[in-house]
Design a protein around this motif. Structure first.
Motif, PDB file in Angstrom:
ATOM      1  N   THR A 146      44.856  44.550  30.466  1.00  0.00           N
ATOM      2  CA  THR A 146      45.327  43.853  31.660  1.00  0.00           C
ATOM      3  C   THR A 146      45.551  42.403  31.229  1.00  0.00           C
ATOM      4  N   ARG A 174      49.145  42.478  38.774  1.00  0.00           N
ATOM      5  CA  ARG A 174      49.704  43.833  38.667  1.00  0.00           C
ATOM      6  C   ARG A 174      50.805  43.914  37.623  1.00  0.00           C
ATOM      7  N   GLY A 231      42.316  40.889  30.328  1.00  0.00           N
ATOM      8  CA  GLY A 231      41.889  41.426  29.039  1.00  0.00           C
ATOM      9  C   GLY A 231      42.609  40.751  27.885  1.00  0.00           C
ATOM     10  N   LEU A 269      43.761  51.067  34.019  1.00  0.00           N
ATOM     11  CA  LEU A 269      42.879  49.896  34.056  1.00  0.00           C
ATOM     12  C   LEU A 269      43.142  49.065  35.310  1.00  0.00           C
ATOM     13  N   LEU A 270      44.406  48.885  35.646  1.00  0.00           N
ATOM     14  CA  LEU A 270      44.758  48.128  36.850  1.00  0.00           C
ATOM     15  C   LEU A 270      44.206  48.805  38.103  1.00  0.00           C
ATOM     16  N   THR A 281      41.528  50.401  38.440  1.00  0.00           N
ATOM     17  CA  THR A 281      40.084  50.191  38.570  1.00  0.00           C
ATOM     18  C   THR A 281      39.701  48.724  38.722  1.00  0.00           C
ATOM     19  N   HIS A 282      40.681  47.838  38.624  1.00  0.00           N
ATOM     20  CA  HIS A 282      40.446  46.392  38.765  1.00  0.00           C
ATOM     21  C   HIS A 282      41.454  45.816  39.761  1.00  0.00           C
ATOM     22  N   PRO A 283      41.209  46.032  41.052  1.00  0.00           N
ATOM     23  CA  PRO A 283      42.208  45.661  42.063  1.00  0.00           C
ATOM     24  C   PRO A 283      42.543  44.180  42.144  1.00  0.00           C
ATOM     25  N   GLY A 284      41.706  43.292  41.669  1.00  0.00           N
ATOM     26  CA  GLY A 284      41.990  41.864  41.783  1.00  0.00           C
ATOM     27  C   GLY A 284      42.836  41.293  40.665  1.00  0.00           C
ATOM     28  N   THR A 285      43.191  42.111  39.679  1.00  0.00           N
ATOM     29  CA  THR A 285      43.944  41.592  38.532  1.00  0.00           C
ATOM     30  C   THR A 285      45.440  41.578  38.819  1.00  0.00           C
ATOM     31  N   SER A 315      47.109  51.412  30.661  1.00  0.00           N
ATOM     32  CA  SER A 315      47.005  50.084  31.257  1.00  0.00           C
ATOM     33  C   SER A 315      47.071  50.183  32.779  1.00  0.00           C
ATOM     34  N   GLU A 342      48.021  34.832  34.631  1.00  0.00           N
ATOM     35  CA  GLU A 342      46.745  35.310  35.184  1.00  0.00           C
ATOM     36  C   GLU A 342      46.166  34.308  36.183  1.00  0.00           C
TER      37      GLU A 342
END
Length: 172
Positions: free
Chosen positions: A8, A71, A11, A62-63, A65-69, A59, A170
């Protein structure tokens, strides 16, 4: 061996900060015998593109499972010694594991050849795909159509020198 490591944007920022992709073990994607057999191609560029796309799907996971990152799917292409990337023989031709390899130790960012990231225009479709992924995994055809919409966007190629500009996204 060229491997494609799914990440992400946070990451990628962490890898840039620490100088390595890791810690190990890492899941990456590469041109494996199973991928070659599945795609029935001897064209290395086609096979590497297939491995890159497999990493893009990882990828997306991964997004999801990590909703605040942000997109955007992110994949780092890196070159590692052949023996460092190992396919799991027990997963064989499992379609979910095609091209998947494990790398036991961190990979230095000095081994990175390029970074592939979604462009701005993909953000809406990637967001929708991340939200639909769970339902698609359970067999929902409409959700799978949404996930496929993200896959319609090619990742853009960036030189490793451009990472500072990419990770600036980011913080937006």
């Amino acid at each position: 061996m060229r491997v494609y490591v799914p990440l992400t944007l946070p990451g990628l920022a962490a890898a840039h900060r620490t100088g390595e992709l890791g810690p190990g073990p890492l899941t990456a994607y590469a041109v494996t015998p199973a991928l070659r057999e599945w795609y029935l191609s001897d064209d290395i560029e086609e096979l590497e593109y297939a491995a890159l796309n497999r990493a893009a799907v990882a990828s997306l996971r991964l997004l999801a499972t990590h909703p605040g990152t942000p997109r955007r799917r992110v994949v780092v292409a890196a070159d590692v010694p052949d023996g460092d990337a190992v396919a799991d023989p027990d997963r064989g031709l499992d379609p979910g594991a095609l091209g998947e390899v494990r790398i036991a130790k961190p990979v230095g960012m000095d081994r990175a050849a390029a970074v592939h990231v979604d462009g701005d225009e993909a953000e809406h479709d990637v967001t929708a795909a991340a939200e639909a992924l769970g339902a698609a995994d359970l067999g929902d055809d409409d959700a799978q159509f949404t996930v496929d919409g993200a896959e319609d966007h090619d990742l853009l190629w960036y030189a490793t020198q451009e990472i500072p500009n990419l990770i600036a996204v980011e913080s937006d």
